[in-house]
Scaffold this motif. Structure first.
Motif, PDB file in Angstrom:
ATOM      1  N   PHE A 139       0.832  -1.201   0.000  1.00  0.00           N
ATOM      2  CA  PHE A 139       0.000   0.000   0.000  1.00  0.00           C
ATOM      3  C   PHE A 139       0.866   1.250   0.000  1.00  0.00           C
ATOM      4  O   PHE A 139       1.810   1.384   0.785  1.00  0.00           O
ATOM      5  CB  PHE A 139      -0.923   0.005   1.219  1.00  0.00           C
ATOM      6  N   GLU A 140       0.516   2.189  -0.889  1.00  0.00           N
ATOM      7  CA  GLU A 140       1.241   3.450  -1.017  1.00  0.00           C
ATOM      8  C   GLU A 140       0.301   4.591  -0.638  1.00  0.00           C
ATOM      9  O   GLU A 140      -0.518   5.038  -1.443  1.00  0.00           O
ATOM     10  CB  GLU A 140       1.734   3.634  -2.448  1.00  0.00           C
ATOM     11  N   PRO A 141       0.373   5.066   0.602  1.00  0.00           N
ATOM     12  CA  PRO A 141      -0.591   6.082   1.059  1.00  0.00           C
ATOM     13  C   PRO A 141      -0.580   7.361   0.245  1.00  0.00           C
ATOM     14  O   PRO A 141      -1.645   7.941  -0.012  1.00  0.00           O
ATOM     15  CB  PRO A 141      -0.162   6.339   2.518  1.00  0.00           C
ATOM     16  N   LEU A 169      -7.629   4.475   7.113  1.00  0.00           N
ATOM     17  CA  LEU A 169      -7.202   5.699   7.781  1.00  0.00           C
ATOM     18  C   LEU A 169      -5.842   5.525   8.441  1.00  0.00           C
ATOM     19  O   LEU A 169      -4.992   6.423   8.386  1.00  0.00           O
ATOM     20  CB  LEU A 169      -8.236   6.115   8.832  1.00  0.00           C
ATOM     21  N   CYS A 170      -5.628   4.363   9.063  1.00  0.00           N
ATOM     22  CA  CYS A 170      -4.348   4.127   9.734  1.00  0.00           C
ATOM     23  C   CYS A 170      -3.206   4.072   8.728  1.00  0.00           C
ATOM     24  O   CYS A 170      -2.107   4.577   8.995  1.00  0.00           O
ATOM     25  CB  CYS A 170      -4.408   2.829  10.539  1.00  0.00           C
ATOM     26  N   MET A 171      -3.436   3.476   7.563  1.00  0.00           N
ATOM     27  CA  MET A 171      -2.383   3.417   6.553  1.00  0.00           C
ATOM     28  C   MET A 171      -2.132   4.792   5.946  1.00  0.00           C
ATOM     29  O   MET A 171      -0.989   5.172   5.701  1.00  0.00           O
ATOM     30  CB  MET A 171      -2.738   2.383   5.484  1.00  0.00           C
ATOM     31  N   LEU A 172      -3.190   5.547   5.690  1.00  0.00           N
ATOM     32  CA  LEU A 172      -3.021   6.887   5.129  1.00  0.00           C
ATOM     33  C   LEU A 172      -2.325   7.822   6.116  1.00  0.00           C
ATOM     34  O   LEU A 172      -1.558   8.702   5.719  1.00  0.00           O
ATOM     35  CB  LEU A 172      -4.380   7.467   4.744  1.00  0.00           C
ATOM     36  N   GLN A 412     -15.911 -14.101  26.251  1.00  0.00           N
ATOM     37  CA  GLN A 412     -16.534 -13.570  25.051  1.00  0.00           C
ATOM     38  C   GLN A 412     -15.511 -13.461  23.934  1.00  0.00           C
ATOM     39  O   GLN A 412     -14.391 -12.992  24.141  1.00  0.00           O
ATOM     40  CB  GLN A 412     -17.157 -12.201  25.331  1.00  0.00           C
ATOM     41  N   ASN A 413     -15.872 -13.909  22.725  1.00  0.00           N
ATOM     42  CA  ASN A 413     -14.978 -13.897  21.565  1.00  0.00           C
ATOM     43  C   ASN A 413     -15.593 -13.117  20.413  1.00  0.00           C
ATOM     44  O   ASN A 413     -16.810 -13.139  20.222  1.00  0.00           O
ATOM     45  CB  ASN A 413     -14.707 -15.321  21.077  1.00  0.00           C
ATOM     46  N   ASP A 414     -14.736 -12.483  19.646  1.00  0.00           N
ATOM     47  CA  ASP A 414     -15.156 -11.851  18.397  1.00  0.00           C
ATOM     48  C   ASP A 414     -14.409 -12.528  17.255  1.00  0.00           C
ATOM     49  O   ASP A 414     -13.227 -12.275  17.038  1.00  0.00           O
ATOM     50  CB  ASP A 414     -14.836 -10.358  18.411  1.00  0.00           C
ATOM     51  N   CYS A 415     -15.106 -13.405  16.565  1.00  0.00           N
ATOM     52  CA  CYS A 415     -14.530 -14.106  15.413  1.00  0.00           C
ATOM     53  C   CYS A 415     -15.142 -13.598  14.114  1.00  0.00           C
ATOM     54  O   CYS A 415     -15.149 -14.302  13.096  1.00  0.00           O
ATOM     55  CB  CYS A 415     -14.739 -15.609  15.548  1.00  0.00           C
ATOM     56  N   VAL A 416     -15.670 -12.364  14.164  1.00  0.00           N
ATOM     57  CA  VAL A 416     -16.284 -11.733  12.998  1.00  0.00           C
ATOM     58  C   VAL A 416     -15.428 -10.563  12.517  1.00  0.00           C
ATOM     59  O   VAL A 416     -15.011 -10.517  11.357  1.00  0.00           O
ATOM     60  CB  VAL A 416     -17.712 -11.230  13.309  1.00  0.00           C
ATOM     61  N   HIS A 417     -15.183  -9.610  13.415  1.00  0.00           N
ATOM     62  CA  HIS A 417     -14.383  -8.443  13.053  1.00  0.00           C
ATOM     63  C   HIS A 417     -12.904  -8.812  13.046  1.00  0.00           C
ATOM     64  O   HIS A 417     -12.498  -9.846  13.565  1.00  0.00           O
ATOM     65  CB  HIS A 417     -14.655  -7.304  14.039  1.00  0.00           C
ATOM     66  N   TRP A 418     -12.110  -7.919  12.449  1.00  0.00           N
ATOM     67  CA  TRP A 418     -10.699  -8.220  12.219  1.00  0.00           C
ATOM     68  C   TRP A 418      -9.787  -7.312  13.029  1.00  0.00           C
ATOM     69  O   TRP A 418     -10.063  -6.122  13.195  1.00  0.00           O
ATOM     70  CB  TRP A 418     -10.376  -8.048  10.728  1.00  0.00           C
ATOM     71  N   CYS A 419      -8.697  -7.908  13.529  1.00  0.00           N
ATOM     72  CA  CYS A 419      -7.680  -7.122  14.213  1.00  0.00           C
ATOM     73  C   CYS A 419      -7.131  -6.054  13.277  1.00  0.00           C
ATOM     74  O   CYS A 419      -7.020  -6.267  12.070  1.00  0.00           O
ATOM     75  CB  CYS A 419      -6.511  -8.016  14.646  1.00  0.00           C
ATOM     76  N   LEU A 420      -6.775  -4.912  13.851  1.00  0.00           N
ATOM     77  CA  LEU A 420      -6.093  -3.857  13.105  1.00  0.00           C
ATOM     78  C   LEU A 420      -4.790  -3.520  13.831  1.00  0.00           C
ATOM     79  O   LEU A 420      -4.826  -3.192  15.019  1.00  0.00           O
ATOM     80  CB  LEU A 420      -6.974  -2.614  13.004  1.00  0.00           C
ATOM     81  N   PRO A 421      -3.667  -3.631  13.112  1.00  0.00           N
ATOM     82  CA  PRO A 421      -3.526  -4.091  11.728  1.00  0.00           C
ATOM     83  C   PRO A 421      -3.885  -5.565  11.590  1.00  0.00           C
ATOM     84  O   PRO A 421      -3.913  -6.298  12.566  1.00  0.00           O
ATOM     85  CB  PRO A 421      -2.043  -3.839  11.423  1.00  0.00           C
ATOM     86  N   GLY A 422      -4.144  -5.971  10.342  1.00  0.00           N
ATOM     87  CA  GLY A 422      -4.555  -7.346  10.095  1.00  0.00           C
ATOM     88  C   GLY A 422      -4.956  -7.566   8.654  1.00  0.00           C
ATOM     89  O   GLY A 422      -4.628  -6.762   7.772  1.00  0.00           O
ATOM     90  N   PRO A 423      -5.700  -8.650   8.396  1.00  0.00           N
ATOM     91  CA  PRO A 423      -6.056  -9.017   7.021  1.00  0.00           C
ATOM     92  C   PRO A 423      -6.812  -7.952   6.242  1.00  0.00           C
ATOM     93  O   PRO A 423      -6.730  -7.909   5.015  1.00  0.00           O
ATOM     94  CB  PRO A 423      -6.924 -10.274   7.221  1.00  0.00           C
ATOM     95  N   VAL A 424      -7.548  -7.071   6.954  1.00  0.00           N
ATOM     96  CA  VAL A 424      -8.325  -6.046   6.255  1.00  0.00           C
ATOM     97  C   VAL A 424      -7.417  -5.104   5.469  1.00  0.00           C
ATOM     98  O   VAL A 424      -7.836  -4.519   4.467  1.00  0.00           O
ATOM     99  CB  VAL A 424      -9.195  -5.239   7.252  1.00  0.00           C
ATOM    100  N   ASP A 425      -6.177  -4.974   5.902  1.00  0.00           N
ATOM    101  CA  ASP A 425      -5.258  -4.101   5.173  1.00  0.00           C
ATOM    102  C   ASP A 425      -5.118  -4.538   3.713  1.00  0.00           C
ATOM    103  O   ASP A 425      -4.930  -3.706   2.818  1.00  0.00           O
ATOM    104  CB  ASP A 425      -3.882  -4.095   5.847  1.00  0.00           C
TER     105      ASP A 425
END
Length: 443
Positions: A139-141, A169-172, A412-425
């Protein structure tokens, strides 16, 4: 002190000395090469052992000018001119790691900040999506901001839209600091930050998030009414009323359609999903999800794709799979620590169906938008690549230090949303690559 014609080494003696020099030079190069190889092997164990020291530090990169790298522009052009299907590929190890961490930007929703919450394994940060057909650049912000100069990008949908927005936003922010210029919520104690906007003064870019889990008009369930109400023929005007101010829109919805709901069309009840106690026909949610996408894309085309004025780019992010293994509140609900290998986990069932509906509706909308030169439409197909990343969820680390007092059976677990940073990047790396192809008229 003289021309080459008077060189005292010219002639037979000169050639003999040249041959001897070449002979000994070859041995000198060989000796140096062997010496370097020896020292590399000698220190490599220490490099490996101390690699963890850099794992919590983001790798900051900045775009260089073409004068510094004269071949960069040509290489980039050659890459984007190759057709690419981002759906198929594999996750490969990436020693560079993410551009940011849990403290370098202030926009990560607390429950997705796995680093700050003490997740001990960091291997999930060191993978990169590699499509089979093309090279997906890091990624090139600055490039992203340059393409969007003087424009407004809006993310519309549910918490997966927010997940993708915060990653972007975090990458930019590694290249340009954004200013939060607007923030509003309706007092919902479970879902904060529903409507926000940031401004990047360096490029006059606005980036917004609009909370709209159904895209169409909907009334969310309450403590007294335990089902949602969706009006399939009307857009949610909380975001649709701003369409004339948006230059690029990313739509992301799906998970909220699994909840109990009653569906309306022309103010008449069409049916319902999981509406126990209601005198309505059970119609499921697959067709309804398709209808909402159809209404959304058709209305965007009508409002922004036809007539005069500036156009709009529309991206539909496909369904993001969850990875619960067993009960959601049991220890080890999403236990993976590395990606699935190709063929280890198949795309099937609900994940496959929701993805298929998204792709189908985008392709159908493209046909309707053919007459418009003011609208570009594409699918951001992240379902398959996300399915392979069961290691990228927050799990119990949606809360800070969940095992500070020892491991408990129920957590309680969240196996839906993604860690940031993580795969969503990787989603946003694909988004940028699509934008570069659009800029060159190749999509």
């Amino acid at each position: 002190m003289g021309s080459s014609s008077t060189n005292p080494f010219k002639g037979q003696t000169y050639h003999l000395m040249t041959k001897k020099l070449q002979f000994w030079r070859s041995y000198a190069f060989l000796f140096v090469a062997l010496l370097c190889l020896y020292f590399f092997h000698a220190i490599s164990p220490f490099l490996t052992a101390n690699n963890h020291l850099s794992r919590i530090t983001p790798t900051i990169t900045t775009s260089s000018s073409s004068s510094s790298f004269p071949f960069k522009e040509e290489e980039e052009r050659a890459n984007v001119e190759i057709a690419c299907n981002y759906t198929y590929g594999k996750w490969v190890h990436d020693k560079l790691g993410p551009l940011y961490n849990g403290t370098t930007c202030g926009t990560i929703t607390d429950a997705q900040n796995c680093l700050a919450h003490g997740r001990p394994d960091l291997g999930y940060l060191y993978w990169k999506w590699k499509p089979n057909q093309c090279h997906l650049p890091r990624f090139e912000p600055k490039t992203f901001l340059q393409i969007l100069r003087n424009k407004h990008l809006a993310f519309v949908g549910d918490s997966m839209a927010r997940n993708q927005l915060e990653s972007l936003l975090c990458m930019l922010a590694t290249a340009s600091t954004p200013n939060l210029v607007y923030s509003y919520s309706d007092g919902d104690k479970f879902i904060r930050h529903k409507f926000r906007r940031w401004h990047f003064p360096s490029h006059n870019v606005n980036v917004s998030i609009y909370w709209s889990p159904f895209l169409v008009k909907g009334i969310e369930k309450t403590e007294s009414v335990n089902y949602n109400r969706l009006y399939l023929d009307s857009l949610d005007e909380r975001w649709a009323s701003a369409l004339d101010q948006i230059d690029m829109i990313v739509l992301s919805a799906g998970h909220w359609f699994l909840q109990p709901a009653v569906y309306f069309n022309d103010n008449s009840v069409l049916g319902c999903h999981y509406c126990t106690g209601q005198n309505h026909t059970e119609v499921g949610f697959y067709d309804v999800f398709g209808k909402t996408l159809n209404t959304t894309l058709r209305t965007i085309i009508e409002r922004r794709g036809l007539g005069s004025g500036s156009g709009i780019d529309v991206i539909v992010t496909t369904f993001s799979p969850h990875h619960f293994e067993g009960e959601w509140d049991k220890f080890g609900a999403c236990p993976k620590t590395h990606p699935y290998a190709e063929g280890e986990k198949e795309l099937e069932g609900m994940d496959a169906e929701m993805r298929k509906i998204g792709v189908r509706e985008v392709e159908a909308a493209k046909v309707n938008a053919k007459k418009s030169r003011r609208l570009r439409l594409e699918v951001l197909d992240i379902t398959k690549l996300s399915l392979m990343r069961g290691d990228g969820h927050a799990g119990p680390y949606m809360f800070a230090n969940p095992f500070a007092n020892g491991i408990t059976e129920r957590v309680q677990n969240d196996c839906v949303h993604w860690c940031l940073p993580g795969p969503v990047d990787a989603w946003n790396e694909i988004l940028l690559d699509m934008m570069k192809r659009w800029e060159r008229g190749l999509v």
